[in-house]
Scaffold this active site. Sequence first.
Site, PDB file in Angstrom:
ATOM      1  N   ASP A  94       0.845  -1.197   0.000  1.00 12.81           N
ATOM      2  CA  ASP A  94       0.000   0.000   0.000  1.00 12.81           C
ATOM      3  C   ASP A  94       0.876   1.241   0.000  1.00 12.81           C
ATOM      4  OD1 ASP A  94       0.802  -0.509   2.730  1.00 12.81           O
ATOM      5  OD2 ASP A  94      -0.794   0.814   3.444  1.00 12.81           O
ATOM      6  N   GLU A 158       0.007  -0.985   5.879  1.00  9.60           N
ATOM      7  CA  GLU A 158       1.056  -0.388   6.720  1.00  9.60           C
ATOM      8  C   GLU A 158       0.832   1.103   6.900  1.00  9.60           C
ATOM      9  OE1 GLU A 158       4.699   1.468   8.095  1.00  9.60           O
ATOM     10  OE2 GLU A 158       3.684   1.876   6.216  1.00  9.60           O
TER      11      GLU A 158
HETATM   12  N1  BES Z   1       8.486   3.323   5.314  1.00 13.43           N
HETATM   13  C1  BES Z   1       7.861   4.145   6.278  1.00 13.43           C
HETATM   14  C2  BES Z   1       8.616   4.196   7.589  1.00 13.43           C
HETATM   15  C3  BES Z   1       9.951   4.874   7.514  1.00 13.43           C
HETATM   16  C4  BES Z   1      10.028   6.151   7.017  1.00 13.43           C
HETATM   17  C5  BES Z   1      11.080   4.247   7.953  1.00 13.43           C
HETATM   18  C6  BES Z   1      11.255   6.787   6.928  1.00 13.43           C
HETATM   19  C7  BES Z   1      12.294   4.879   7.877  1.00 13.43           C
HETATM   20  C8  BES Z   1      12.379   6.147   7.360  1.00 13.43           C
HETATM   21  C9  BES Z   1       6.459   3.639   6.527  1.00 13.43           C
HETATM   22  O1  BES Z   1       5.799   3.275   5.345  1.00 13.43           O
HETATM   23  C10 BES Z   1       5.658   4.735   7.126  1.00 13.43           C
HETATM   24  O2  BES Z   1       5.430   5.712   6.466  1.00 13.43           O
HETATM   25  N2  BES Z   1       5.225   4.552   8.347  1.00 13.43           N
HETATM   26  C11 BES Z   1       4.327   5.476   8.948  1.00 13.43           C
HETATM   27  C12 BES Z   1       3.581   4.728  10.005  1.00 13.43           C
HETATM   28  C13 BES Z   1       2.291   5.352  10.395  1.00 13.43           C
HETATM   29  C14 BES Z   1       1.359   5.561   9.245  1.00 13.43           C
HETATM   30  C15 BES Z   1       1.642   4.529  11.466  1.00 13.43           C
HETATM   31  C16 BES Z   1       5.123   6.618   9.521  1.00 13.43           C
HETATM   32  O3  BES Z   1       6.260   6.467   9.968  1.00 13.43           O
HETATM   33  O4  BES Z   1       4.568   7.729   9.498  1.00 13.43           O
HETATM   34 MN    MN Z   2       6.977   2.135   4.189  1.00 16.79          MN
HETATM   35 MN    MN Z   3       5.207   5.163   4.358  1.00 16.99          MN
END
Ligand code: BES
Ligand code: MN
Ligand code: MN
Length: 464
Positions: A94, A158
């Site tokens: 997603d 996710e």
């Molecule tokens: N891939 C990201 C997480 C991430 C971002 C890891 C930058 C390392 C560096 C993930 O898809 C994401 O965006 N996670 C969200 C989680 C939230 C929606 C619960 C985030 O970190 O905002």
């Molecule tokens: Mn991600």
């Molecule tokens: Mn993300």
Amino acid sequence: MMALMTQPSSADLAALLDRDSAQAELFDLLRIPSVSSDSGRKEAMGRTAEYLRAKLAALGFSARVDETPGHPVVYAERLDAPGKPTVLVYGHYDVQPEDPVEEWVSPPFEPEVREGRIYARGATDDKGQAYAHVRGAELLLAQGDLPVNLKFLLEGEEEIGSPNLEPYLEAHRDELGCDVIVISDGSRFAKDVPTVTYGLRGIAYVDVLVQGAARDLHSGSYGGAAPNPINALCEIIAQLKDEQGRITIPGFYDSVEPLTEEERQMWAELPHSDEEFAGSIGASALPGEEGYSTLERIWGRPTLDVNGIWGGFQGEGSKTVIAAKAGAKVSCRLVPGQDPDDILRRMQEYIPTLAPAGVQVEVRASHGGQPVKFDLGSPFIKAADRALERVYGRPAAFGRTGGSIPIVADFARILGAPVLLVDLGVNEDGLHSPNESFSQEDYFNGILTSAYLMQEIAAAGKSE
Ligand code: BES
Ligand code: MN
Ligand code: MN
């Protein structure tokens, strides 16, 4: 060691990499608008899951799409390396919404290469990085057998906090059993610095709703006397941090694990420049919590940010009105020691106490995610370090990241396996931004990293 010697070499594998088809397939995936938060895109979610299932099946995996109360999970396995470790690759298909769509140079779901970068929503987060592992498996299979038992778990929720994956893990605990979980879903430290990431921040996200008068009012007839929910919201938000950049929610820092001198030292030695960092985002200064460096602020300290704010008149020109309602989306990033439910509760208790007279404030919990930190001593960390050195010609840096992947804490708890975060992108990829991209070089290197990593994990052997 013996096993490693019989495995194909870096050069053999690199020579077999079919860049054209690896890119064409990623483009197929990127064309499907799998925005998990958009209820109008349900069909696209199913189509993406099916694309991945079919591809993994074609590679000889036993692959299926499992429905959940939300978006489907793709699960695939190929277990033909008896005695070898079992690796579970997790990723998400997603993506975030494409807005603001007018800021994209090329349409978000029509992938395009410009100056060596693949532009599309999801290019790096996480379709490109997840698919690098699928093509990594394909590369290994082109040379013979997989050196490890390999499982793929690719989810579609996710970006909305993985609400249905925890029960899925519980229900499939035995089937998902593994020695190590590999995730590529972030940014490495810098273009020329491969990174093993050993910590993620957690998150606590709320909606703040402020209600003033029962209806919108003429700001001349009522201004100065009537409550103004937008002014009130600004007053509330302004009180959430003090002059030192510390969050004022009572008890917020009580359980925060302090950074060790050793860790601060290790981060201080990484090649980071505040000036370049500020320049890279086009900012004139880096405000933040006093007493901490930029990397410490992002990787090792909790924070609070307003992610959106609404209320009143947004149209062209001006309208003299006092709105009846206003609202904000506020999230805290959390560090080890903090618990999202505890922080959500503290936000819900404290924020309404800041309301000036005449407005009602409601704080609704949206979602939370646990912070995590891994042990740097594991043999799998060394395997990742060796794999990255084979690709990038230099050893990995060890750092944490400021982002969150909510399911990771559940992996450790439910599956009891260590997690290896091998980030294949860079910050400039613009995760969640308009014009998100993934460099072709990073994608192809990611495929090699995946293949080498499986070989190195095989050489490291099974954990007991
Ligand atoms: N891939 C990201 C997480 C991430 C971002 C890891 C930058 C390392 C560096 C993930 O898809 C994401 O965006 N996670 C969200 C989680 C939230 C929606 C619960 C985030 O970190 O905002
Ligand atoms: Mn991600
Ligand atoms: Mn993300």
